[in-house]
Scaffold this motif. Structure first.
Motif, PDB file in Angstrom:
ATOM      1  N   LEU A 320      22.563  -8.492  20.137  1.00 41.75           N
ATOM      2  CA  LEU A 320      23.377  -7.490  20.815  1.00 41.75           C
ATOM      3  C   LEU A 320      23.491  -7.767  22.310  1.00 41.75           C
ATOM      4  CD1 LEU A 320      21.828  -4.282  19.166  1.00 41.75           C
ATOM      5  CD2 LEU A 320      23.694  -5.709  18.303  1.00 41.75           C
ATOM      6  N   ASP A 321      24.674  -7.441  22.868  1.00 46.14           N
ATOM      7  CA  ASP A 321      24.812  -7.471  24.323  1.00 46.14           C
ATOM      8  C   ASP A 321      24.520  -6.066  24.873  1.00 46.14           C
ATOM      9  OD1 ASP A 321      27.084  -5.872  23.960  1.00 46.14           O
ATOM     10  OD2 ASP A 321      28.425  -7.602  23.904  1.00 46.14           O
ATOM     11  N   ARG A 322      24.619  -5.914  26.192  1.00 45.05           N
ATOM     12  CA  ARG A 322      24.264  -4.641  26.821  1.00 45.05           C
ATOM     13  C   ARG A 322      25.129  -3.489  26.337  1.00 45.05           C
ATOM     14  NH1 ARG A 322      24.762  -3.924  32.625  1.00 45.05           N
ATOM     15  NH2 ARG A 322      23.922  -1.859  32.165  1.00 45.05           N
ATOM     16  N   SER A 323      26.413  -3.724  26.199  1.00 49.93           N
ATOM     17  CA  SER A 323      27.318  -2.651  25.772  1.00 49.93           C
ATOM     18  C   SER A 323      27.024  -2.215  24.337  1.00 49.93           C
ATOM     19  CB  SER A 323      28.775  -3.100  25.914  1.00 49.93           C
ATOM     20  OG  SER A 323      29.034  -4.234  25.096  1.00 49.93           O
ATOM     21  N   GLN A 324      26.687  -3.160  23.476  1.00 48.78           N
ATOM     22  CA  GLN A 324      26.340  -2.819  22.086  1.00 48.78           C
ATOM     23  C   GLN A 324      25.014  -2.075  22.022  1.00 48.78           C
ATOM     24  OE1 GLN A 324      26.527  -6.812  20.552  1.00 48.78           O
ATOM     25  NE2 GLN A 324      28.585  -6.521  19.675  1.00 48.78           N
ATOM     26  N   GLU A 325      24.065  -2.472  22.850  1.00 46.73           N
ATOM     27  CA  GLU A 325      22.792  -1.761  22.896  1.00 46.73           C
ATOM     28  C   GLU A 325      22.978  -0.324  23.371  1.00 46.73           C
ATOM     29  OE1 GLU A 325      20.353  -4.136  25.417  1.00 46.73           O
ATOM     30  OE2 GLU A 325      19.728  -5.503  23.808  1.00 46.73           O
ATOM     31  N   LEU A 326      23.856  -0.119  24.355  1.00 46.14           N
ATOM     32  CA  LEU A 326      24.118   1.236  24.834  1.00 46.14           C
ATOM     33  C   LEU A 326      24.775   2.074  23.740  1.00 46.14           C
ATOM     34  CD1 LEU A 326      24.193   3.373  27.027  1.00 46.14           C
ATOM     35  CD2 LEU A 326      26.355   2.377  27.849  1.00 46.14           C
ATOM     36  N   PHE A 327      25.730   1.479  23.032  1.00 45.63           N
ATOM     37  CA  PHE A 327      26.358   2.202  21.921  1.00 45.63           C
ATOM     38  C   PHE A 327      25.298   2.596  20.892  1.00 45.63           C
ATOM     39  CE2 PHE A 327      28.091   2.350  17.659  1.00 45.63           C
ATOM     40  CZ  PHE A 327      29.189   3.172  17.803  1.00 45.63           C
ATOM     41  N   ASN A 328      24.445   1.650  20.514  1.00 44.29           N
ATOM     42  CA  ASN A 328      23.414   1.934  19.520  1.00 44.29           C
ATOM     43  C   ASN A 328      22.459   3.015  19.995  1.00 44.29           C
ATOM     44  OD1 ASN A 328      24.553  -0.022  17.951  1.00 44.29           O
ATOM     45  ND2 ASN A 328      22.771  -1.388  17.919  1.00 44.29           N
ATOM     46  N   TYR A 329      22.158   3.005  21.296  1.00 40.81           N
ATOM     47  CA  TYR A 329      21.260   4.014  21.843  1.00 40.81           C
ATOM     48  C   TYR A 329      21.872   5.405  21.708  1.00 40.81           C
ATOM     49  CZ  TYR A 329      19.094   6.986  25.366  1.00 40.81           C
ATOM     50  OH  TYR A 329      18.496   8.033  26.005  1.00 40.81           O
ATOM     51  N   ARG A 330      23.155   5.517  22.103  1.00 40.43           N
ATOM     52  CA  ARG A 330      23.835   6.812  21.990  1.00 40.43           C
ATOM     53  C   ARG A 330      23.859   7.292  20.535  1.00 40.43           C
ATOM     54  NH1 ARG A 330      27.878   8.217  25.811  1.00 40.43           N
ATOM     55  NH2 ARG A 330      27.254   7.491  27.887  1.00 40.43           N
ATOM     56  N   LEU A 331      24.222   6.389  19.651  1.00 40.59           N
ATOM     57  CA  LEU A 331      24.315   6.765  18.235  1.00 40.59           C
ATOM     58  C   LEU A 331      22.944   7.152  17.683  1.00 40.59           C
ATOM     59  CD1 LEU A 331      26.496   5.134  15.538  1.00 40.59           C
ATOM     60  CD2 LEU A 331      24.086   5.517  15.031  1.00 40.59           C
ATOM     61  N   SER A 332      21.936   6.335  18.002  1.00 35.01           N
ATOM     62  CA  SER A 332      20.597   6.598  17.476  1.00 35.01           C
ATOM     63  C   SER A 332      20.054   7.928  17.980  1.00 35.01           C
ATOM     64  CB  SER A 332      19.653   5.464  17.868  1.00 35.01           C
ATOM     65  OG  SER A 332      18.336   5.733  17.442  1.00 35.01           O
ATOM     66  N   LYS A 333      20.324   8.231  19.256  1.00 34.82           N
ATOM     67  CA  LYS A 333      19.843   9.484  19.840  1.00 34.82           C
ATOM     68  C   LYS A 333      20.378  10.691  19.079  1.00 34.82           C
ATOM     69  CE  LYS A 333      19.805  12.008  24.233  1.00 34.82           C
ATOM     70  NZ  LYS A 333      20.295  12.006  25.632  1.00 34.82           N
ATOM     71  N   CYS A 334      21.637  10.616  18.680  1.00 32.47           N
ATOM     72  CA  CYS A 334      22.250  11.719  17.936  1.00 32.47           C
ATOM     73  C   CYS A 334      21.856  11.695  16.453  1.00 32.47           C
ATOM     74  CB  CYS A 334      23.760  11.680  18.081  1.00 32.47           C
ATOM     75  SG  CYS A 334      24.331  12.012  19.760  1.00 32.47           S
ATOM     76  N   ARG A 335      21.708  10.478  15.907  1.00 35.79           N
ATOM     77  CA  ARG A 335      21.385  10.372  14.479  1.00 35.79           C
ATOM     78  C   ARG A 335      19.958  10.794  14.179  1.00 35.79           C
ATOM     79  NH1 ARG A 335      19.670   7.527  10.456  1.00 35.79           N
ATOM     80  NH2 ARG A 335      18.533   6.111  11.810  1.00 35.79           N
ATOM     81  N   MET A 336      19.119  10.846  15.208  1.00 37.66           N
ATOM     82  CA  MET A 336      17.730  11.256  15.006  1.00 37.66           C
ATOM     83  C   MET A 336      17.596  12.669  14.453  1.00 37.66           C
ATOM     84  SD  MET A 336      15.338   9.029  15.630  1.00 37.66           S
ATOM     85  CE  MET A 336      13.920  10.040  16.063  1.00 37.66           C
TER      86      MET A 336
END
Length: 433
Positions: A320-336
Motif C-alpha cells: 500500500l501507498d500512503r493514500s491507500q493506507e489512509l483510506f484503509n484507516y478511515r474504513l477500518s475505524k468505522c468498520r470496528m
C-alpha cells in the motif's frame, strides 16, 4: 347390543376376572408366607398379635384397591400435583423484593425496570394457564430463567437449581422466550431506523455517506445431527454463522443466522435479502453524493472477504501507498463498530461463547433472540459492566474466530468510487478523521 360388541364386552370381563383371580392368588400366597414369618417372630418374642393384624389389614386394603383398579372402579381420592416441589423463595423473596439494579444488571444484563418492560411486551405470547397437574410459571420467572441461561455458561441443571425448577423446565423456558422475542420484537428492534442519523454518525467518524458496517461471526455449536462436516469451520470446530449489519452505535439493523460454519462470508452475503436490496437500490434511500467527479450512493463497509461493489467499500490489500493506507484507516475505524457489537453481544449473552447445547433447529432462534436483546439493552442505555469483556475473552479463547479468505471480486464502478474516496481523503476534501 351388536354381537361384536357383546363378544368384546364378554372377553373384557373374562380377562379382567382372570387378572383379579391371578392377583388374589398371588396375594394369598404372599399373606401365607407373611403369617408364617410373623408367627415365628411372635413365638420368638419379636412381634405382637396387634402388629400382625395391622400388617394383614394393610395388605388386604392394598389388595382391595388393586381389584378396584383392575375393574375400572378407581375410588374418588384427592389428586395431588405429581411434580417434585422445589424451593422458589430465592426468586420470590430475594430477587424480586431485595435485589437492586446493579444486581439485576450483573445477572440478567438489564435493570429491573427494563426487565419488567420486556415481560410486559412478551406476556401475550408467554402467558400460560394452570392445569390440575401443575401451576404454570409466571411470565416473569420464565423470562428470568431464559435470560440467566443465556447470560451464563451454566448448565441447565445449575440454572434449574437456582430457580427451583427442573432442568427440562429451563430448556423449555429458553426456547419459549426466544421464540416469543423473535416473533414479537425482532421487526421492532432489529430495523434500519433513521438512515440520516446513521449516515451522519459514520460521517462524524470519518467516512461519508455510509449506512452501516457488515461482518460475520461464528457461534460454536454441538455436533449437528445432519451434514456435520458442513459445520466445521477453518479453525476445526462446529459453528453456525451470524452475519450482521450494524449502525454507527453498534446496534444490529439487519441479521442473517443459520449458515454452516464452513460457508464463506461472501456466499452467505450473496444469498441474503440484504444483498438483493442493496443490489436493486431499494434498501437505502436514493441518496447520492459527488466525490471528485464520481457519484456515490449510500454504502456499507466490509472486510476483504466481501466483494467490492458500488454500494460496498472494502480495504485495499497488498503493498500500500500512503493514500491507500489512509483510506484503509478511515474504513477500518468505522468498520470496528461491527466487531465491537459482536464483542458486546457475546459478553452480555455468554452462552454464545460456548457450544450451544440446544437442537440444531432452535439455534438460529436463540441467536436471533440474543441479537434482539442486545439492541434492547443498547437502546435502553443498559451499562456494559467492567469485567464482562475479560470474562468473554477467557471463554472465547477456546473457540477462536476463523480467518476468512479474501476475495478479489470488484466492479469497475466500485473501483472508481474507492479511488475517488482515497483521493478526497488524501487531499482533505473528504470527511475529517
Amino acid at each position: 347390543m351388536e354381537p361384536a360388541q357383546l363378544t368384546a364386552a364378554l372377553m373384557s370381563t373374562i380377562n379382567t376376572t382372570r387378572i383379579i383371580l391371578q392377583y388374589m392368588q398371588h396375594q394369598d400366597l404372599q399373606n401365607q408366607a407373611r403369617r408364617r414369618r410373623q408367627r415365628w417372630r411372635r413365638q420368638s418374642g419379636h412381634e405382637s398379635d396387634e402388629d400382625m393384624d395391622t400388617d394383614f389389614s394393610k395388605s388386604t386394603g392394598h389388595r382391595n384397591l388393586a381389584i378396584l383398579v383392575a375393574m375400572g372402579q378407581v375410588p374418588d381420592v384427592e389428586r395431588r400435583v405429581w411434580a417434585r416441589e422445589t424451593s422458589t423463595d430465592w426468586w420470590d423473596r430475594i430477587v424480586l423484593q431485595v435485589w437492586d439494579d446493579s444486581q439485576w444488571l450483573q445477572n440478567f444484563r438489564m435493570r429491573k425496570g427494563t426487565f419488567m418492560e420486556l415481560c410486559d411486551l412478551l406476556s401475550p405470547a408467554l402467558k400460560r394457564q394452570n392445569t390440575r397437574m401443575r401451576a404454570a410459571l409466571t411470565v416473569e420467572k420464565r423470562v428470568a430463567i431464559a435470560l440467566w441461561k443465556l447470560a451464563t455458561p451454566d448448565s441447565y441443571q445449575l440454572v434449574g437449581n437456582q430457580f427451583g425448577v427442573g432442568k427440562s423446565t429451563v430448556g423449555a423456558a429458553v426456547i419459549q422466550v426466544a421464540n416469543a422475542i423473535t416473533q414479537v420484537l425482532l421487526r421492532k428492534l432489529v430495523t434500519l431506523g433513521n438512515v440520516q442519523a446513521i449516515v451522519d454518525g459514520f460521517a462524524a467518524m470519518g467516512f461519508p455517506n455510509c449506512g452501516g458496517a457488515i461482518d460475520g461471526t461464528h457461534i460454536p455449536i454441538l455436533v449437528p445431527e445432519h451434514q456435520g462436516t458442513e459445520y466445521i469451520n477453518r479453525k476445526g470446530y462446529f459453528s453456525m454463522v451470524l452475519q450482521a449489519l450494524v449502525d454507527h452505535k453498534g446496534r444490529f439493523t439487519n441479521i442473517n443466522v443459520g449458515w454452516p460454519g464452513r460457508v464463506h462470508d461472501a456466499r452467505i452475503f450473496r444469498n441474503t435479502t440484504l444483498f438483493k436490496g442493496l443490489q436493486q437500490g431499494t434498501y437505502f434511500p436514493d441518496q447520492k453524493i459527488t466525490v471528485g467527479d464520481v457519484e456515490m450512493p449510500i454504502v456499507i463497509l466490509g472486510d476483504p472477504a466481501y466483494p467490492l461493489m458500488p454500494w460496498l467499500m472494502k480495504p485495499y490489500t497488498g503493498s500500500l501507498d500512503r493514500s491507500q493506507e489512509l483510506f484503509n484507516y478511515r474504513l477500518s475505524k468505522c468498520r470496528m463498530v461491527v466487531e465491537c457489537a459482536f464483542a458486546r453481544l457475546k459478553a452480555r449473552w455468554r452462552s454464545l461463547l460456548t457450544r450451544l447445547d440446544i437442537s440444531q433447529t432452535n439455534i438460529p432462534i436463540v441467536i436471533t433472540a440474543c441479537c434482539v436483546l442486545h439492541n434492547l439493552c443498547e437502546s435502553k442505555g443498559e451499562m456494559f459492566m467492567a469485567g464482562w469483556e475479560a470474562e468473554a475473552n477467557r471463554l472465547a479463547s477456546d473457540y477462536a474466530q476463523p480467518d476468512t479468505r479474501a476475495i478479489r471480486t470488484a466492479q469497475q464502478g466500485a473501483l472508481r468510487i474507492r479511488e475517488a474516496l482515497k483521493t478526497s481523503f488524501m487531499t482533505g476534501q473528504g470527511a475529517m478523521v
